[in-house]
Design an enzyme around this catalytic site. Structure first.
Site, PDB file in Angstrom:
ATOM      1  N   GLU A  84       3.216  63.535  60.864  1.00 54.30           N
ATOM      2  CA  GLU A  84       2.477  64.536  60.092  1.00 54.30           C
ATOM      3  C   GLU A  84       2.957  64.608  58.644  1.00 54.30           C
ATOM      4  OE1 GLU A  84       1.439  68.442  58.355  1.00 54.30           O
ATOM      5  OE2 GLU A  84       3.438  67.622  58.747  1.00 54.30           O
ATOM      6  N   ASP A 132       8.206  64.761  63.611  1.00 54.80           N
ATOM      7  CA  ASP A 132       8.722  64.071  62.437  1.00 54.80           C
ATOM      8  C   ASP A 132       9.094  65.101  61.379  1.00 54.80           C
ATOM      9  OD1 ASP A 132       5.845  64.524  61.965  1.00 54.80           O
ATOM     10  OD2 ASP A 132       6.192  63.438  60.087  1.00 54.80           O
TER      11      ASP A 132
END
Length: 476
Positions: free
Chosen positions: A177, A111
């Site tokens: 994250e 991400d």
């Protein structure tokens, strides 16, 4: 960030590998680099921002499927996705260890931060673009997709040289994250067996300077809170009431100003801000250039730059609820609020520091204003044990890959998973490094990565894992 002379390293002794194997593995990793950079372009093309309010989850799902296919090609046959409680997917993989060989966990996240103001990008954020400086630009190029393609290149090179992976491998590629990672933390609690390893490599960091091999040995902990100030129900006309009516915004400004003294040092009772960093220095001139400070603007704090960034706590005002300049009216404000981000060094309790900051804000509030502090999540800091066998081997591998002596640095950022893994698996050796450098501009417009950093990190990781394969499990 200090200049150090490079002295030859006896890799055969440090890693337990013959020189022929070392040379062949370096050649194999370098041969993987064109594919790694092509894959980075494919991966950057997925706008995998783990915030459905901004980007469709399908972009992240597609990125996860892309990673699954690449892992299986690299010899991780048991690779799959798991749905987590925050809506993201984590890519999980496992290749069992050959008899007597240790197992390593390879971590990264796919991400990315949102692109922010796309008007500030000189090239499209989700199109990997090489510029005249030789760097590759795109959101996630360094943080953390450049690290993921390095992992993949290493796995392929090892498989080619050893006719199969010489060690056990566990893979965790996280999908949220940048949004806090709560999904992975919950999955770790529910399925610790998917993380169990002798050595854990967290590729989500980088070098102190381009080409200067660096191990990140310290991470600050983090805590958030929101403070609101109220004085009356609605804004009042400044001509009719200003001067006697207490302005909530001005009260908040006074409270926030109390957090630092005239030097910029933190002044919160119960939070020690006098620590010193004992690792590599961060020269002020380099910091000024890295941060893009305007001429004449001071670097704040009485300690060195490294003290301020890696060893001491700090508070940042992330946002303020107040009328914007455009469209503002002649009114005294009855409500104002701010979101604060607290960073603390390893060894200092993030939750205790959060409580101390909240108590400070209540204590310094002027004029009897009503104050409410809401605490957010916390994550504790991390300090690596650099005396372990793994650190000696990895230091040798990094030095060989970059032809320079390895240095130790800290990180002001937090990677909550690192501390959680350390608590869950106290016998495991955890190492943090990666492809980022100060020019990478992670989290900002025009994020980039230097291809040389991807190659160097890949070589170092491959040499380390090959050496690790010859180390008895009992020593891990």
């Amino acid at each position: 960030m200090s200049e150090q002379s490079h002295e030859p390293i006896d890799l055969e002794a440090a890693l337990g590998l013959p020189q022929t194997t070392i040379s062949a593995l370096i050649v194999a990793v370098r041969a993987q680099q064109p594919r790694a950079l092509a894959e980075l372009g494919e991966l950057v093309a997925f706008p995998s921002v783990a915030d459905p309010a901004q980007f469709d989850w399908q972009h992240s799902r597609d990125a996860a499927q892309w990673l699954l296919a690449r892992l299986r090609e690299a010899g991780i046959d048991d690779a799959h996705t798991v749905d987590t409680v925050d809506g993201s997917q984590t890519v999980v993989g496992h290749a069992p260890a050959p008899a007597g060989a240790p197992t390593v966990l390879l971590y990264g996240h796919y991400d990315v931060q949102p692109p922010l103001d796309e008007g500030l990008w000189q090239t499209p954020p989700f199109v990997l673009t090489e510029r005249d400086d030789g760097r590759l630009y795109g959101r996630g190029a360094a943080d953390c997709k450049g690290n993921l393609v390095a992992h993949l290149a290493v796995l392929r090179a090892l498989r080619e040289q050893f006719a199969g992976l010489p060690i056990g491998v566990r893979v965790i590629f996280e999908g949220s994250e940048e949004q806090g990672g709560s999904g992975l933390a919950d999955y770790l609690n529910q399925h610790p067996e998917d993380f169990a390893a002798d050595v854990m490599i967290i590729l989500d960091s980088g070098n102190a300077a381009t080409g200067e091999p660096t191990l990140t040995v310290s991470l600050r902990g983090v805590a958030d809170l929101t403070v609101s100030v109220d004085t009356f129900p609605v804004a009042l006309h400044s001509g009719q009431f200003g001067g006697a009516a207490p302005d909530a915004l001005q009260a908040l400004i006074r409270m926030l100003d109390s957090l630092r003294d005239e030097h910029g040092d933190l002044t919160v009772e119960g939070i020690d801000a006098t620590q010193h960093w004992n690792g590599v220095a961060y020269p002020e001139q380099r910091f000024r250039a890295d941060a893009g400070l305007e001429p004449g603007v001071d670097v704040i704090g009485s300690g060195s730059v490294a003290d301020q960034l890696w060893a001491r706590p700090t508070v940042t005002v992330l946002g303020v609820d107040a009328p914007s300049v455009v469209g503002s009216t002649a009114a005294v404000q009855g409500h104002a609020a701010a979101r604060l981000n607290l960073r603390v060094p390893p060894g200092m309790s993030a939750s205790a520091a959060q409580d101390a900051l909240a108590a400070h804000l209540y204590a310094v509030a002027p004029w009897g204003v009503q104050v409410n502090v809401t605490s957010g999540g916390t994550g504790e800091g991390f300090a690596a044990d650099t005396t372990t066998p793994a650190y000696g081997m990895l230091g040798a591998a990094l030095s060989r890959a970059f032809e320079r002596d390895v240095v130790f640095a800290g990180s002001g950022g937090a990677i909550p998973l690192t501390n959680e893994l350390s608590e869950r698996f106290p016998e495991a050796e955890i190492a943090l490094f990666g492809v980022e450098d100060p020019a990478a501009a992670i989290h900002a417009p025009n994020e980039s990565v230097a291809p040389s950093e991807i190659e160097g990190v890949s070589i170092a990781e491959a040499l380390f894992l090959a050496g690790l394969a010859s180390r008895p499990v009992a020593a891990a």
